[in-house]
Scaffold this active site. Structure first.
Site, PDB file in Angstrom:
ATOM      1  N   ASP A  42       0.867  -1.170   0.000  1.00 53.83           N
ATOM      2  CA  ASP A  42       0.000   0.000   0.000  1.00 53.83           C
ATOM      3  C   ASP A  42       0.910   1.228   0.000  1.00 53.83           C
ATOM      4  OD1 ASP A  42      -1.652   2.165   0.553  1.00 53.83           O
ATOM      5  OD2 ASP A  42      -2.762   1.157   2.147  1.00 53.83           O
ATOM      6  N   LYS A  81       1.299  16.704  -8.577  1.00 53.17           N
ATOM      7  CA  LYS A  81       1.935  16.543  -9.883  1.00 53.17           C
ATOM      8  C   LYS A  81       2.877  17.713 -10.179  1.00 53.17           C
ATOM      9  CE  LYS A  81       0.264  12.555 -10.770  1.00 53.17           C
ATOM     10  NZ  LYS A  81       1.161  11.371 -10.796  1.00 53.17           N
ATOM     11  N   TYR A 112      -4.400  16.522  -6.272  1.00 50.30           N
ATOM     12  CA  TYR A 112      -3.751  15.841  -7.391  1.00 50.30           C
ATOM     13  C   TYR A 112      -2.857  16.808  -8.167  1.00 50.30           C
ATOM     14  CZ  TYR A 112      -3.291  12.845 -11.527  1.00 50.30           C
ATOM     15  OH  TYR A 112      -2.796  12.078 -12.551  1.00 50.30           O
ATOM     16  N   THR A 160      -7.273   4.588 -18.828  1.00 49.34           N
ATOM     17  CA  THR A 160      -6.922   3.706 -17.723  1.00 49.34           C
ATOM     18  C   THR A 160      -8.107   3.600 -16.775  1.00 49.34           C
ATOM     19  OG1 THR A 160      -6.099   5.514 -16.346  1.00 49.34           O
ATOM     20  CG2 THR A 160      -4.510   4.456 -17.836  1.00 49.34           C
ATOM     21  N   ASN A 186       5.621   4.881 -10.914  1.00 51.18           N
ATOM     22  CA  ASN A 186       4.414   5.084 -11.695  1.00 51.18           C
ATOM     23  C   ASN A 186       3.138   5.115 -10.861  1.00 51.18           C
ATOM     24  OD1 ASN A 186       2.737   4.878 -14.299  1.00 51.18           O
ATOM     25  ND2 ASN A 186       2.094   3.082 -13.139  1.00 51.18           N
TER      26      ASN A 186
END
Length: 246
Positions: free
Chosen positions: A62, A158, A154, A188, A89
């Site tokens: 995890d 990034k 997010y 995805t 990734n």
């Protein structure tokens, strides 16, 4: 084969871009350590690789639990003796608006998208430096270049991953090259979780290629960055986005 005899760790490799990258690395001769949360899916990836004549093992972790990351590197070294390539990734999406964002979610997204990449790099860098050569690849995003409503955690991670890539490249050379891949609209499970390709119509139609990307589009770029084909590249972020926002 471009990665013959190399040992590669690919996090987040039980689905999507990571899964395809792990398989592509193996096709190019690498011994792959598959990393994900779901053991059944991890086993499937390893089995797929072995059916094609490749070599792979897996470890379930995890990625929000930073203190467990050492098991990934330990598995690689115990099984294959070294680490030549680290593909950070694994990613975690957050679609919570700023005013509703809880610190626990913020921290989890940072742990997966940024802190895990840092910690794994710290673990593999001494091995790579001792070997005299190594490659680290980070997955960032087109979200690392601009803001998007409702994606504060997010987007922030990034942006941070872009900075971390440059900092790693600056400090870990000359033995270790560090680059990033910034995907755009790639089909995805993460994309499906927010509505699928239909939810990304604006991105797709606004890009010159006018199609959604596939995991293989990322995997082939990852092979390029992992191989000697990119031997004079470091600190770079390659946007694989169909030309979005050029």
């Amino acid at each position: 084969m471009k990665l013959e005899g190399k040992v590669a760790i690919v996090t987040g490799s039980t689905s999507g871009m990571g899964r395809e990258s792990a398989k592509q690395f193996a096709r190019e001769g690498a011994k792959v350590v598959v990393v994900g949360r779901n053991e059944d899916r991890a086993k499937e990836v390893v089995e797929d690789i072995k059916k094609e004549g490749g070599e792979a093992t897996y470890v379930t972790v995890d990625m929000t639990k930073i203190d467990t990351l050492k098991t990934i590197v330990d598995k690689a070294v115990d099984t294959y003796g070294t680490v030549d390539i680290l593909f950070n990734n694994a990613g975690m999406l957050s679609t919570t608006p700023i005013l509703d964002l809880k610190l626990e979610e913020w921290n989890d997204v940072f742990n997966v998208n940024v802190t895990a990449a840092l910690c794994l790099a710290q673990l593999v860098a001494p091995i790579m430096k001792k070997n005299g050569k190594g490659v680290i690849i980070n997955t960032t995003s087109v979200a690392g270049y601009a803001a998007h409503h409702g994606f504060a955690a997010y987007v922030t991670t990034k942006h941070a991953a872009e900075g971390l890539t440059k900092s790693m490249a600056f400090e870990l050379g000359p033995e270790i090259r560090v680059n990033a891949i910034a995907p755009g609209a790639i089909h995805t499970a993460m994309v499906d979780s927010v509505g699928g390709p239909e939810a990304l119509t604006g991105m797709i139609e606004g890009a010159p290629l006018k199609r959604i990307g596939q995991p293989i589009d990322i995997a082939t770029v990852a092979v390029f960055l992992a191989s000697d084909d990119s031997s004079f590249m470091t600190g770079q972020s390659l946007r694989v986005d169909g030309g979005f926002d050029i």
